[in-house]
Motif scaffolding. Structure first.
Motif, PDB file in Angstrom:
ATOM      1  N   PHE A   6      41.181  56.406  28.920  1.00  0.00           N
ATOM      2  CA  PHE A   6      42.164  55.321  28.790  1.00  0.00           C
ATOM      3  C   PHE A   6      43.540  55.864  28.423  1.00  0.00           C
ATOM      4  O   PHE A   6      44.559  55.382  28.896  1.00  0.00           O
ATOM      5  CB  PHE A   6      41.694  54.334  27.721  1.00  0.00           C
ATOM      6  CG  PHE A   6      42.652  53.210  27.454  1.00  0.00           C
ATOM      7  CD1 PHE A   6      42.635  52.084  28.239  1.00  0.00           C
ATOM      8  CD2 PHE A   6      43.568  53.288  26.423  1.00  0.00           C
ATOM      9  CE1 PHE A   6      43.502  51.045  27.996  1.00  0.00           C
ATOM     10  CE2 PHE A   6      44.440  52.255  26.167  1.00  0.00           C
ATOM     11  CZ  PHE A   6      44.399  51.137  26.957  1.00  0.00           C
ATOM     12  N   GLN A   9      45.142  57.204  31.554  1.00  0.00           N
ATOM     13  CA  GLN A   9      44.779  56.357  32.681  1.00  0.00           C
ATOM     14  C   GLN A   9      45.769  56.484  33.826  1.00  0.00           C
ATOM     15  O   GLN A   9      46.974  56.527  33.642  1.00  0.00           O
ATOM     16  CB  GLN A   9      44.737  54.891  32.234  1.00  0.00           C
ATOM     17  CG  GLN A   9      44.140  53.928  33.227  1.00  0.00           C
ATOM     18  CD  GLN A   9      42.671  54.177  33.448  1.00  0.00           C
ATOM     19  OE1 GLN A   9      42.306  54.602  34.526  1.00  0.00           O
ATOM     20  NE2 GLN A   9      41.842  53.920  32.447  1.00  0.00           N
ATOM     21  N   THR A  34      41.620  39.494  37.568  1.00  0.00           N
ATOM     22  CA  THR A  34      41.542  40.923  37.819  1.00  0.00           C
ATOM     23  C   THR A  34      41.242  41.254  39.274  1.00  0.00           C
ATOM     24  O   THR A  34      40.752  42.321  39.584  1.00  0.00           O
ATOM     25  CB  THR A  34      40.463  41.570  36.936  1.00  0.00           C
ATOM     26  OG1 THR A  34      39.215  40.949  37.208  1.00  0.00           O
ATOM     27  CG2 THR A  34      40.785  41.428  35.471  1.00  0.00           C
ATOM     28  N   SER A  62      44.229  50.026  35.564  1.00  0.00           N
ATOM     29  CA  SER A  62      42.856  49.550  35.659  1.00  0.00           C
ATOM     30  C   SER A  62      42.009  50.265  34.628  1.00  0.00           C
ATOM     31  O   SER A  62      42.176  51.463  34.387  1.00  0.00           O
ATOM     32  CB  SER A  62      42.294  49.816  37.063  1.00  0.00           C
ATOM     33  OG  SER A  62      42.996  49.077  38.039  1.00  0.00           O
ATOM     34  N   ILE A  63      41.083  49.527  33.997  1.00  0.00           N
ATOM     35  CA  ILE A  63      40.179  50.091  33.009  1.00  0.00           C
ATOM     36  C   ILE A  63      38.743  49.832  33.459  1.00  0.00           C
ATOM     37  O   ILE A  63      38.406  48.711  33.864  1.00  0.00           O
ATOM     38  CB  ILE A  63      40.365  49.457  31.618  1.00  0.00           C
ATOM     39  CG1 ILE A  63      41.830  49.435  31.195  1.00  0.00           C
ATOM     40  CG2 ILE A  63      39.534  50.202  30.573  1.00  0.00           C
ATOM     41  CD1 ILE A  63      42.050  48.731  29.866  1.00  0.00           C
ATOM     42  N   ASP A  64      37.908  50.843  33.386  1.00  0.00           N
ATOM     43  CA  ASP A  64      36.497  50.657  33.676  1.00  0.00           C
ATOM     44  C   ASP A  64      35.923  49.604  32.725  1.00  0.00           C
ATOM     45  O   ASP A  64      36.130  49.655  31.505  1.00  0.00           O
ATOM     46  CB  ASP A  64      35.763  51.982  33.492  1.00  0.00           C
ATOM     47  CG  ASP A  64      34.289  51.878  33.818  1.00  0.00           C
ATOM     48  OD1 ASP A  64      33.934  52.091  34.988  1.00  0.00           O
ATOM     49  OD2 ASP A  64      33.509  51.572  32.901  1.00  0.00           O
ATOM     50  N   LYS A  65      35.208  48.636  33.274  1.00  0.00           N
ATOM     51  CA  LYS A  65      34.733  47.507  32.456  1.00  0.00           C
ATOM     52  C   LYS A  65      33.801  47.968  31.343  1.00  0.00           C
ATOM     53  O   LYS A  65      33.808  47.404  30.235  1.00  0.00           O
ATOM     54  CB  LYS A  65      34.065  46.451  33.322  1.00  0.00           C
ATOM     55  CG  LYS A  65      32.792  46.911  34.029  1.00  0.00           C
ATOM     56  CD  LYS A  65      32.190  45.799  34.877  1.00  0.00           C
ATOM     57  CE  LYS A  65      30.910  46.264  35.556  1.00  0.00           C
ATOM     58  NZ  LYS A  65      30.296  45.197  36.389  1.00  0.00           N
ATOM     59  N   CYS A  68      35.971  49.375  28.634  1.00  0.00           N
ATOM     60  CA  CYS A  68      36.770  48.349  27.958  1.00  0.00           C
ATOM     61  C   CYS A  68      35.943  47.558  26.949  1.00  0.00           C
ATOM     62  O   CYS A  68      36.479  47.090  25.946  1.00  0.00           O
ATOM     63  CB  CYS A  68      37.367  47.402  28.998  1.00  0.00           C
ATOM     64  SG  CYS A  68      38.570  46.244  28.338  1.00  0.00           S
ATOM     65  N   PRO A  88      35.691  41.711  38.538  1.00  0.00           N
ATOM     66  CA  PRO A  88      36.095  43.127  38.554  1.00  0.00           C
ATOM     67  C   PRO A  88      36.391  43.603  39.968  1.00  0.00           C
ATOM     68  O   PRO A  88      35.936  43.021  40.964  1.00  0.00           O
ATOM     69  CB  PRO A  88      34.877  43.850  37.977  1.00  0.00           C
ATOM     70  CG  PRO A  88      34.097  42.798  37.254  1.00  0.00           C
ATOM     71  CD  PRO A  88      34.330  41.532  38.009  1.00  0.00           C
ATOM     72  N   ASN A  89      37.162  44.666  40.038  1.00  0.00           N
ATOM     73  CA  ASN A  89      37.382  45.319  41.321  1.00  0.00           C
ATOM     74  C   ASN A  89      36.092  45.983  41.791  1.00  0.00           C
ATOM     75  O   ASN A  89      35.131  46.130  41.026  1.00  0.00           O
ATOM     76  CB  ASN A  89      38.499  46.351  41.187  1.00  0.00           C
ATOM     77  CG  ASN A  89      39.821  45.710  40.810  1.00  0.00           C
ATOM     78  OD1 ASN A  89      40.240  44.732  41.415  1.00  0.00           O
ATOM     79  ND2 ASN A  89      40.468  46.251  39.795  1.00  0.00           N
ATOM     80  N   ASP A  91      35.314  48.941  42.243  1.00  0.00           N
ATOM     81  CA  ASP A  91      34.943  50.153  41.515  1.00  0.00           C
ATOM     82  C   ASP A  91      34.552  49.872  40.064  1.00  0.00           C
ATOM     83  O   ASP A  91      34.362  50.805  39.285  1.00  0.00           O
ATOM     84  CB  ASP A  91      36.075  51.177  41.565  1.00  0.00           C
ATOM     85  CG  ASP A  91      37.363  50.678  40.922  1.00  0.00           C
ATOM     86  OD1 ASP A  91      37.401  49.522  40.461  1.00  0.00           O
ATOM     87  OD2 ASP A  91      38.350  51.452  40.897  1.00  0.00           O
ATOM     88  N   THR A  93      36.368  48.276  37.787  1.00  0.00           N
ATOM     89  CA  THR A  93      37.500  48.251  36.862  1.00  0.00           C
ATOM     90  C   THR A  93      38.066  46.839  36.748  1.00  0.00           C
ATOM     91  O   THR A  93      37.866  45.994  37.621  1.00  0.00           O
ATOM     92  CB  THR A  93      38.622  49.197  37.322  1.00  0.00           C
ATOM     93  OG1 THR A  93      39.075  48.801  38.636  1.00  0.00           O
ATOM     94  CG2 THR A  93      38.137  50.639  37.357  1.00  0.00           C
TER      95      THR A  93
END
Length: 323
Positions: A6, A9, A34, A62-65, A68, A88-89, A91, A93
């Motif tokens: 993070f 990032q 998102t 973007s942060i990996d769920k 996060c 989420p996206n 990937d 995130t």
């Protein structure tokens, strides 16, 4: 993903639109929060009493769920994201933001946090008719790289040459201790050397719970860093509390033990320690904002709009909808 990724990032720049007033479709913004369909927003203008305020998107990220919401199971994360209407996206995130915050009190032109140093802050300010020379006060919520990164340009020049700078003593002492800076992982140590050490003659160390600029009071929000502050902004009976990195996603208000792991930082016996310590500040300020009916703003919550703390079950939650 490394647990402190993070801090380093990869950033997604935006070329968005500004939104003035509160004329936003809250249902739309919630359901698309998102996804790639999110309306891009460079700035958001509103008033607190007589103060003109503008939140500014320096950069999106973007942060990996899983990262996060460290501390929650994959199934629980997916369930809560669905409850909040957050998709989420592909990937895995979710969207967040690096932001700054401008306040025109009529007497002072105050900038809270200077961003990453390679985002759109200066461009957006200029689009709104504000030059860096116009800023007379810069307030740091804390010393992480994405909050102080815009102090000094690539040539070593002060970006805000006419400003006084404000920071808590606890955070300033931590982020200017070269022993600590050499131990810090990621960008923040080097950013502090470049962006804080040159401010030595121009920085005022804030006394907590006092009005350090008319209408602005610094409150103790330590935990994320040793001396993070919240900035309470008040005019004509209206109030907003800028809570910096007390949370990193709006869902953290409801689940204060969930967090981005490995970014809360302090020192013990001369050693830098990464340990989650934000929960008490999260709970304390949720209670305070709810009881005072204050608006709140968080540095990394997208969209970059203030909101309110509301009751949810036995705890609290955040909503962008302001009645």
């Amino acid at each position: 993903m490394n647990r402190r990724t993070f801090i380093n990032q990869s950033l997604i720049a935006t070329a968005g639109i500004g939104v003035g007033g509160f004329g936003i479709n809250h249902q739309l913004m919630g359901s698309l929060l998102t996804t790639s369909l999110v309306p891009e927003m460079d700035f958001f203008e509103f008033k607190i009493g007589n103060f003109d305020c503008m939140s500014i998107c320096d950069q999106l990220m973007s942060i990996d769920k899983k990262m996060c919401f460290y501390g929650a199971s994959d199934e629980r994360i997916d369930s809560i994201l669905e409850e909040y209407g957050i998709i989420p996206n592909e990937d895995g995130t979710i969207l967040a933001v690096h932001s700054s915050f401008l306040i025109n009190t009529g007497t002072n032109l105050v900038l809270i946090d200077t961003g990453t140093g390679n985002g759109k802050l200066i461009e957006i300010l200029k689009k709104k008719g504000v030059s860096p020379e116009d800023i007379d006060s810069v307030v740091f919520t804390h010393g992480h790289w994405d909050h102080i990164g815009g102090n000094v340009d690539k040539d070593g020049n002060m970006v805000f040459p006419n400003a006084r700078f404000y920071m808590s003593k606890a955070d300033y002492d931590f982020w200017t201790n070269e022993s600590y800076l050499n131990q810090i992982e990621g960008k923040s140590g080097e950013y502090a050397k470049k962006n804080l050490l040159p401010l030595k003659e121009r920085i005022d160390l804030i006394e907590l719970n006092t009005e350090f600029i008319p209408g602005l009071t610094a409150l103790n929000a330590s935990g994320h860093t040793p001396g993070q502050i919240a900035v309470e902004i008040e005019s004509k009976g209206e109030k907003l509390i800028h809570l910096g990195d007390t949370i990193h996603h709006l869902i953290h208000n409801e689940y204060p033990e969930w967090r981005v792991d490995g970014i809360d930082i302090h020192a013990e016996n001369g050693k830098v320690v990464y340990e989650y310590m934000s929960a008490p500040a999260r709970k304390r300020f949720a209670q305070r904002a709810f009881e005072q009916n204050a608006q709140v703003f968080f540095s990394h919550v997208y969209p970059i709009k203030p909101g309110k703390i509301v009751r949810k079950g036995d705890g609290f939650a955040f909503t962008h909808k302001i009645e």
